[in-house]
Design a protein around this motif. Sequence first.
Motif, PDB file in Angstrom:
ATOM      1  N   VAL A 201       9.835  32.829  58.984  1.00 36.72           N
ATOM      2  CA  VAL A 201      10.730  33.972  59.089  1.00 36.72           C
ATOM      3  C   VAL A 201      11.002  34.582  57.717  1.00 36.72           C
ATOM      4  N   THR A 202      11.236  33.744  56.724  1.00 34.06           N
ATOM      5  CA  THR A 202      11.608  34.230  55.394  1.00 34.06           C
ATOM      6  C   THR A 202      10.724  33.599  54.332  1.00 34.06           C
ATOM      7  N   VAL A 203      10.796  34.143  53.123  1.00 32.86           N
ATOM      8  CA  VAL A 203      10.054  33.547  52.017  1.00 32.86           C
ATOM      9  C   VAL A 203      10.602  32.161  51.708  1.00 32.86           C
ATOM     10  N   HIS A 204      11.877  31.933  51.977  1.00 33.40           N
ATOM     11  CA  HIS A 204      12.476  30.613  51.743  1.00 33.40           C
ATOM     12  C   HIS A 204      11.824  29.552  52.628  1.00 33.40           C
ATOM     13  N   THR A 205      11.761  29.806  53.940  1.00 35.64           N
ATOM     14  CA  THR A 205      11.128  28.821  54.808  1.00 35.64           C
ATOM     15  C   THR A 205       9.621  28.785  54.588  1.00 35.64           C
ATOM     16  N   GLY A 206       9.055  29.890  54.131  1.00 37.32           N
ATOM     17  CA  GLY A 206       7.638  29.886  53.785  1.00 37.32           C
ATOM     18  C   GLY A 206       7.343  28.957  52.622  1.00 37.32           C
ATOM     19  N   LEU A 207       8.199  28.986  51.603  1.00 40.11           N
ATOM     20  CA  LEU A 207       8.035  28.084  50.457  1.00 40.11           C
ATOM     21  C   LEU A 207       8.250  26.628  50.866  1.00 40.11           C
ATOM     22  N   LEU A 208       9.260  26.400  51.693  1.00 43.56           N
ATOM     23  CA  LEU A 208       9.512  25.033  52.157  1.00 43.56           C
ATOM     24  C   LEU A 208       8.330  24.513  52.981  1.00 43.56           C
ATOM     25  N   ALA A 209       7.743  25.389  53.793  1.00 45.88           N
ATOM     26  CA  ALA A 209       6.582  24.985  54.578  1.00 45.88           C
ATOM     27  C   ALA A 209       5.390  24.675  53.683  1.00 45.88           C
ATOM     28  N   ALA A 210       5.206  25.468  52.638  1.00 41.74           N
ATOM     29  CA  ALA A 210       4.105  25.221  51.713  1.00 41.74           C
ATOM     30  C   ALA A 210       4.241  23.836  51.080  1.00 41.74           C
ATOM     31  N   ARG A 211       5.456  23.498  50.712  1.00 47.46           N
ATOM     32  CA  ARG A 211       5.700  22.213  50.036  1.00 47.46           C
ATOM     33  C   ARG A 211       5.663  21.045  51.016  1.00 47.46           C
ATOM     34  N   HIS A 212       6.406  21.150  52.112  1.00 46.01           N
ATOM     35  CA  HIS A 212       6.653  19.986  52.948  1.00 46.01           C
ATOM     36  C   HIS A 212       5.700  19.863  54.142  1.00 46.01           C
ATOM     37  N   VAL A 213       5.115  20.961  54.589  1.00 40.81           N
ATOM     38  CA  VAL A 213       4.153  20.890  55.688  1.00 40.81           C
ATOM     39  C   VAL A 213       2.728  20.847  55.149  1.00 40.81           C
ATOM     40  N   LEU A 214       2.411  21.743  54.219  1.00 40.42           N
ATOM     41  CA  LEU A 214       1.058  21.784  53.672  1.00 40.42           C
ATOM     42  C   LEU A 214       0.859  20.801  52.528  1.00 40.42           C
ATOM     43  N   GLY A 215       1.956  20.273  51.983  1.00 42.25           N
ATOM     44  CA  GLY A 215       1.856  19.303  50.900  1.00 42.25           C
ATOM     45  C   GLY A 215       1.355  19.890  49.596  1.00 42.25           C
ATOM     46  N   ALA A 216       1.711  21.142  49.329  1.00 42.97           N
ATOM     47  CA  ALA A 216       1.209  21.823  48.132  1.00 42.97           C
ATOM     48  C   ALA A 216       1.804  21.246  46.855  1.00 42.97           C
ATOM     49  N   ASP A 217       0.965  21.150  45.828  1.00 39.64           N
ATOM     50  CA  ASP A 217       1.428  20.830  44.482  1.00 39.64           C
ATOM     51  C   ASP A 217       1.867  22.093  43.761  1.00 39.64           C
ATOM     52  N   VAL A 218       1.190  23.199  44.078  1.00 43.19           N
ATOM     53  CA  VAL A 218       1.469  24.512  43.488  1.00 43.19           C
ATOM     54  C   VAL A 218       1.386  25.531  44.618  1.00 43.19           C
ATOM     55  N   THR A 219       2.272  26.515  44.586  1.00 41.32           N
ATOM     56  CA  THR A 219       2.198  27.604  45.561  1.00 41.32           C
ATOM     57  C   THR A 219       2.099  28.935  44.829  1.00 41.32           C
ATOM     58  N   VAL A 220       1.274  29.818  45.356  1.00 42.80           N
ATOM     59  CA  VAL A 220       1.121  31.174  44.825  1.00 42.80           C
ATOM     60  C   VAL A 220       1.720  32.134  45.841  1.00 42.80           C
ATOM     61  N   VAL A 221       2.512  33.099  45.375  1.00 41.64           N
ATOM     62  CA  VAL A 221       3.137  34.083  46.250  1.00 41.64           C
ATOM     63  C   VAL A 221       2.802  35.484  45.755  1.00 41.64           C
ATOM     64  N   THR A 222       2.228  36.290  46.646  1.00 40.45           N
ATOM     65  CA  THR A 222       2.033  37.716  46.368  1.00 40.45           C
ATOM     66  C   THR A 222       2.220  38.474  47.672  1.00 40.45           C
ATOM     67  N   GLN A 223       2.288  39.788  47.568  1.00 36.10           N
ATOM     68  CA  GLN A 223       2.203  40.603  48.771  1.00 36.10           C
ATOM     69  C   GLN A 223       0.754  40.610  49.266  1.00 36.10           C
ATOM     70  N   GLY A 224       0.562  41.089  50.494  1.00 39.00           N
ATOM     71  CA  GLY A 224      -0.783  41.192  51.032  1.00 39.00           C
ATOM     72  C   GLY A 224      -1.589  42.257  50.307  1.00 39.00           C
ATOM     73  N   PRO A 225      -2.865  42.421  50.673  1.00 42.00           N
ATOM     74  CA  PRO A 225      -3.708  43.429  50.023  1.00 42.00           C
ATOM     75  C   PRO A 225      -3.076  44.807  50.099  1.00 42.00           C
ATOM     76  N   GLY A 226      -3.281  45.580  49.048  1.00 40.48           N
ATOM     77  CA  GLY A 226      -2.681  46.904  48.986  1.00 40.48           C
ATOM     78  C   GLY A 226      -1.258  46.814  48.480  1.00 40.48           C
ATOM     79  N   ASN A 227      -0.673  47.951  48.186  1.00 38.28           N
ATOM     80  CA  ASN A 227       0.715  48.004  47.737  1.00 38.28           C
ATOM     81  C   ASN A 227       1.171  49.441  47.870  1.00 38.28           C
ATOM     82  N   LEU A 228       2.450  49.638  47.713  1.00 45.51           N
ATOM     83  CA  LEU A 228       2.998  50.988  47.749  1.00 45.51           C
ATOM     84  C   LEU A 228       3.736  51.245  46.451  1.00 45.51           C
ATOM     85  N   GLY A 229       3.317  52.268  45.727  1.00 45.32           N
ATOM     86  CA  GLY A 229       3.956  52.618  44.466  1.00 45.32           C
ATOM     87  C   GLY A 229       4.251  54.101  44.406  1.00 45.32           C
TER      88      GLY A 229
END
Length: 372
Positions: A201-229
């Motif tokens: 739902v949120t970047v917070h639970t996304g980070l927690l999932a990366a750490r505790h479900v996927l077992g990540a040592d490092v996580t990278v966060v970006t927006q998807g392809p493309g951007n709006l400027g």
Amino acid sequence: MTSASSPTPVSRIRWRRGRVTELGRSWRDAQEMTVEVPGDGAVRALAHPSLVGSPALGDDVLLNTTAWAQQLGTGGYALVVAVPDRLPPDPTGPGHLVKNRYSPLQVSVQGVDEQQTEHHDLIAAAEDLGGMPVVVADLHSALPAVLAGVHVTDPALKVAYVMTDGGALPAAFSRTLDTLTDDLAGVVTVGQAFGGDLEAVTVHTGLLAARHVLGADVTVVTQGPGNLGTGTPWGFSGVTAGEVCNATYVLGGQAIGALRISEADPRPRHRGVSHHSLTAFGRVALGGVTLVAPRGLGSALGAQVEEDLAGQPERNFVEWVDSEGLDEALAASPVTLSTMGRGLAEDRAYFLAAAAAGRYAAQLAIFGLPPV
């Protein structure tokens, strides 16, 4: 119903109907094709089969050609909205998280944080990231370079990717993610983004999932392809990189800023350290973030970067990281590196900065504390 006194709504979508004449590349959950459209001719189109089914040669398709008509770079496809004569079967899987909410193409997915999943209790109980390094960049194009920097430092480290919803919403749109499948511990799509190995739902639970479900040592966060400027300091979808740093801080992670550095961008506001990096990390990231700059930029650009970063608030630290071996790692990336239409040879500084952030994150993961 529109009353007699109400104005007729203005259409916000350019609708077209055409026939599939050629099938092109396919990856992950994406299928390219050519559609012959009356009045427009041959149109480059894209379908996400999990949403609309799999168009075949000769199928009539309903298209949204809004982005195609604007000749946008990353997202300049006509998008298949439906194959009206051959609709896909109804979904049968679990999940009640609705993403792309209240748009005509909203989809239901199962979130890692909802009650019916096997991971709910784990995510509900998780309180922090345990000091996990989180590399935050404002553009999707930084991801393979960050990954190269991590794995050239320690190929055994598990790296997860969290995709926010500032750019493309379907993770399947990214050919980069398709290429990096074997190099990532997994993909988590958060907010309105969807299509990752895990949904949150949120970047917070996304980070927690990366750490505790996927077992990540490092996580990278970006927006998807493309951007709006918009050419303004605040009117850029990547400004949310600062909010990701705040989430990382709140959850007890270590936020690392992958700076957007260039000497090739024709726009002065993006030369040296981009004003977008200075805004997101210097003014939005209130919990502090380590900003990584690579050694080996050359004397002129290095001096400009040092000057650009001199005004950072005290909560932010600037680390200059050794770039030995990073050029070779970038050249060996399985992804064809590209940002704003420029490759590694044209904009080495951009990719080198992202790789240096990855190296720094790897060193944090290995040693647990910032390297001396």
